[in-house]
Write a protein that holds these residues in place. Structure first.
Motif, PDB file in Angstrom:
ATOM      1  N   VAL A  23       0.920  -0.979   0.287  1.00 22.51           N
ATOM      2  CA  VAL A  23       0.321  -0.037   0.209  1.00 22.51           C
ATOM      3  C   VAL A  23       0.750   0.490  -0.121  1.00 22.51           C
ATOM      4  O   VAL A  23       0.464   1.795  -0.737  1.00 22.51           O
ATOM      5  N   GLU A  24       1.937   1.200   0.613  1.00 24.53           N
ATOM      6  CA  GLU A  24       2.798   2.638   0.818  1.00 24.53           C
ATOM      7  C   GLU A  24       4.044   2.511  -0.512  1.00 24.53           C
ATOM      8  O   GLU A  24       3.348   3.667  -1.288  1.00 24.53           O
ATOM      9  N   GLU A  25       3.804   1.516  -1.318  1.00 25.37           N
ATOM     10  CA  GLU A  25       4.350   1.309  -2.452  1.00 25.37           C
ATOM     11  C   GLU A  25       3.598   2.194  -3.460  1.00 25.37           C
ATOM     12  O   GLU A  25       3.530   3.043  -4.450  1.00 25.37           O
ATOM     13  N   ALA A  26       2.252   1.574  -3.430  1.00 20.84           N
ATOM     14  CA  ALA A  26       1.206   2.081  -4.737  1.00 20.84           C
ATOM     15  C   ALA A  26       0.819   3.519  -4.080  1.00 20.84           C
ATOM     16  O   ALA A  26       0.146   4.411  -4.963  1.00 20.84           O
ATOM     17  N   THR A  27       0.512   3.750  -2.902  1.00 22.95           N
ATOM     18  CA  THR A  27       0.560   5.384  -3.036  1.00 22.95           C
ATOM     19  C   THR A  27       1.401   5.616  -3.432  1.00 22.95           C
ATOM     20  O   THR A  27       1.102   6.911  -4.126  1.00 22.95           O
ATOM     21  N   ALA A  28       2.743   5.355  -3.010  1.00 24.01           N
ATOM     22  CA  ALA A  28       3.320   7.152  -3.938  1.00 24.01           C
ATOM     23  C   ALA A  28       3.218   7.230  -5.493  1.00 24.01           C
ATOM     24  O   ALA A  28       3.146   7.874  -6.172  1.00 24.01           O
ATOM     25  N   ILE A  29       3.326   5.230  -5.862  1.00 22.83           N
ATOM     26  CA  ILE A  29       3.276   5.542  -7.557  1.00 22.83           C
ATOM     27  C   ILE A  29       1.779   6.414  -8.016  1.00 22.83           C
ATOM     28  O   ILE A  29       1.861   7.101  -8.835  1.00 22.83           O
ATOM     29  N   GLN A  30       0.799   6.547  -7.160  1.00 26.38           N
ATOM     30  CA  GLN A  30       0.105   7.358  -7.443  1.00 26.38           C
ATOM     31  C   GLN A  30      -0.207   8.745  -7.388  1.00 26.38           C
ATOM     32  O   GLN A  30      -0.972   9.256  -7.313  1.00 26.38           O
ATOM     33  N   GLY A  31       1.492   9.639  -7.237  1.00 24.98           N
ATOM     34  CA  GLY A  31       1.335  10.571  -6.731  1.00 24.98           C
ATOM     35  C   GLY A  31       0.592  11.179  -5.515  1.00 24.98           C
ATOM     36  O   GLY A  31       0.326  11.792  -5.004  1.00 24.98           O
ATOM     37  N   MET A  32       0.853  10.048  -4.297  1.00 20.14           N
ATOM     38  CA  MET A  32      -0.042   9.865  -2.856  1.00 20.14           C
ATOM     39  C   MET A  32       1.223  10.450  -2.214  1.00 20.14           C
ATOM     40  O   MET A  32       1.949   9.592  -2.359  1.00 20.14           O
ATOM     41  N   LYS A  33       0.547  10.853  -0.802  1.00 18.68           N
ATOM     42  CA  LYS A  33       1.343  10.668   0.219  1.00 18.68           C
ATOM     43  C   LYS A  33       0.734   9.800   1.134  1.00 18.68           C
ATOM     44  O   LYS A  33       0.520  10.229   1.860  1.00 18.68           O
ATOM     45  N   VAL A  34       1.762   8.733   1.743  1.00 23.01           N
ATOM     46  CA  VAL A  34       1.376   8.598   3.608  1.00 23.01           C
ATOM     47  C   VAL A  34       1.386   9.588   4.482  1.00 23.01           C
ATOM     48  O   VAL A  34       2.774   9.849   4.569  1.00 23.01           O
ATOM     49  N   GLN A  35       0.506   9.749   5.236  1.00 24.51           N
ATOM     50  CA  GLN A  35       1.145  10.716   5.958  1.00 24.51           C
ATOM     51  C   GLN A  35       0.938  10.404   7.533  1.00 24.51           C
ATOM     52  O   GLN A  35       2.141  10.909   7.947  1.00 24.51           O
ATOM     53  N   HIS A  36       0.542   9.004   7.574  1.00 24.70           N
ATOM     54  CA  HIS A  36       0.810   8.462   8.343  1.00 24.70           C
ATOM     55  C   HIS A  36       0.494   7.126   9.012  1.00 24.70           C
ATOM     56  O   HIS A  36      -1.169   6.843   8.189  1.00 24.70           O
ATOM     57  N   ALA A 120     -10.394   6.976  -8.014  1.00 25.99           N
ATOM     58  CA  ALA A 120      -9.759   6.090  -9.039  1.00 25.99           C
ATOM     59  C   ALA A 120      -8.303   6.077  -8.466  1.00 25.99           C
ATOM     60  O   ALA A 120      -8.261   4.848  -8.411  1.00 25.99           O
ATOM     61  N   LYS A 121      -8.186   7.204  -7.744  1.00 27.23           N
ATOM     62  CA  LYS A 121      -6.313   6.457  -7.627  1.00 27.23           C
ATOM     63  C   LYS A 121      -7.103   5.384  -6.420  1.00 27.23           C
ATOM     64  O   LYS A 121      -5.778   5.006  -5.888  1.00 27.23           O
ATOM     65  N   ILE A 122      -7.387   5.738  -5.332  1.00 25.81           N
ATOM     66  CA  ILE A 122      -7.522   5.090  -3.787  1.00 25.81           C
ATOM     67  C   ILE A 122      -7.832   3.816  -4.785  1.00 25.81           C
ATOM     68  O   ILE A 122      -6.937   2.584  -4.247  1.00 25.81           O
TER      69      ILE A 122
END
Length: 130
Positions: A23-36, A120-122
């Motif tokens: 999930v962390e890796e896929a989040t970055a690929i979608q141009g999003m950032k893990v906040q916490h 769609a990104k989520i």
């Protein structure tokens, strides 16, 4: 409104830790950032309660957050976007709160288009992490 309206859930063959990392890796690929990342199991254990593994991963994209907050600051009550990884009865699940449901909570804000884009990104994060 049923659970399919508010959540998108998949099972995965990955173990819990691998699913969280995915999930962390896929989040970055979608141009999003893990906040916490909230480790709910560890928090409950520290208070004397046993539970199965559960992590709540809060993710965000600054552009989308800015656009949504400009429409109605109270939408911040439902931010950032959350993706949960948990185990239940020996299976690992990845589940996301669907941003599309925000439009029904704030009908005057005109969130349909942006909520659809973020949704769609989520879903792409969840599918990639599967």
């Amino acid at each position: 409104m049923d659970y399919q309206d508010i959540s998108y859930t998949v099972t995965t063959d990955k173990d819990f830790a691998a699913a969280v990392a995915a999930v962390e890796e896929a989040t970055a690929i979608q141009g999003m950032k893990v906040q916490h990342i909230h480790d709910v199991q560890a928090t409950l254990k520290s208070k004397g309660y046993d539970s199965e593994p559960l992590k709540i991963i809060e993710i965000c994209n600054a552009r989308y957050a800015h656009e949504v907050l400009a429409k109605n600051v109270l939408i911040s009550l439902m931010m950032p976007c959350k993706i949960n990884v948990y185990t239940k009865e020996g299976k690992t699940y990845i589940s996301a709160l669907r941003p599309t449901m925000l439009a029904s909570f704030y009908p005057q804000a005109g969130l349909e288009e942006i909520a659809s884009q973020v949704d769609a990104k989520i879903r792409a994060v969840v599918d990639a992490a599967r």
